[in-house]
Enzyme design. Structure first.
Site, PDB file in Angstrom:
ATOM      1  N   MET A  39       0.561  -1.293   0.009  1.00  0.00           N
ATOM      2  CA  MET A  39      -0.169  -0.192  -0.164  1.00  0.00           C
ATOM      3  C   MET A  39       1.063   1.472  -0.045  1.00  0.00           C
ATOM      4  O   MET A  39       1.775   1.369   0.751  1.00  0.00           O
ATOM      5  CB  MET A  39      -1.115  -0.224   1.380  1.00  0.00           C
ATOM      6  N   MET A  71      -1.356  -2.154  -3.387  1.00  0.00           N
ATOM      7  CA  MET A  71      -2.673  -1.079  -3.951  1.00  0.00           C
ATOM      8  C   MET A  71      -2.060   0.282  -3.548  1.00  0.00           C
ATOM      9  O   MET A  71      -1.295   1.251  -2.913  1.00  0.00           O
ATOM     10  CB  MET A  71      -3.319  -1.442  -2.467  1.00  0.00           C
TER      11      MET A  71
END
Ligand code: DX5
Ligand code: ZN
Length: 221
Positions: A39, A71
């Site tokens: 992320m 992500m």
């Protein structure tokens, strides 16, 4: 049907300071692959780790299949370093990407498999034209960003549609999947199962992994 049931624990909620040991334990307990959640604090409101950590993990775990779930806002940026880190399957979200074909081609040229992911708000129709270039399609069953959220059963029509139309496609689900929700995923046609808290926090990881794989396999026969 040629697809197989595979369980890929997400190490997001594991003890990240002991990542190698936690990962080895999961693999010893029967995990088919590791799902590594990357992320960037931009595409999702959370931050985890990047390619240096994946590379360090690869140095300690030579043979396991690594998926990175990217992500991130700009997945193209991390293709080369993730390939260098020994990633096998590079799964990215189509939402922020202008040219999904180009990113997919670069992933393949770097020697990795291509995974295409969609958030809960993204229609499966938005993904359809890319399916022929994907090795895996990931249908998110929570809003990406955090482990330990509740499973969204209303994502199952996406999985059902994919399975009906693509019987040989690897279809992955991710988010809130565990012993209580596995039946729903399996019945809908998912065959690659990401499970974080339900596996990592289990007292008997081996049993949980086996039970989930058995349920998924029973629907694939
Ligand atoms: C969420 C991540 C998932 C998550 C899974 O953004 O992509 O992989 O960590 O964890 P659980 O199974 O706890 O929802
Ligand atoms: Zn994930």
């Amino acid at each position: 049907m040629s697809v197989k049931a595979k369980i890929g624990p997400s190490i997001l909620n594991a003890d990240l300071a002991n990542l190698a040991a936690e990962s080895k334990k999961l693999l010893d307990n029967g995990a088919d692959y590791l799902h590594l959640d990357v992320m960037d604090g931009n595409f999702v409101p959370n931050l985890t780790f990047g390619h240096p950590m994946v590379k360090s993990l690869r140095n300690k775990i030579k043979t396991a299949f690594f998926e990175t779930h990217m992500m991130v806002q700009n997945p193209e940026q991390w293709i080369s370093p993730m390939a260098d880190a020994g990633v096998n399957l590079y799964t990215f979200h189509i939402e922020p990407v202008d040219d999904v074909y180009k990113v997919s081609r670069l992933i393949q040229e770097a020697g990795m498999q291509v995974g295409l992911a969609i958030k809960p708000g993204t229609k499966v129709a938005d993904l359809e034209k890319y399916i022929s270039i994907a090795d895996v399609v990931l249908v998110m069953t929570v809003e990406p960003g955090f482990g330990g959220q509740s499973f969204m059963a209303d994502m199952m029509p996406k999985v059902e549609w994919l399975r009906q139309n693509y019987p040989n496609l690897d279809i992955e689900v991710d988010g809130g999947v565990g012993p209580k929700t596995i039946e729903c995923c399996a019945k809908s046609g998912a065959n690659m199962i990401v499970s974080g808290t339900a596996v990592v926090g289990a007292t008997d990881q081996r049993q949980v992994i086996k039970d989930m794989r058995d349920v998924v396999q029973s629907y694939l026969k």
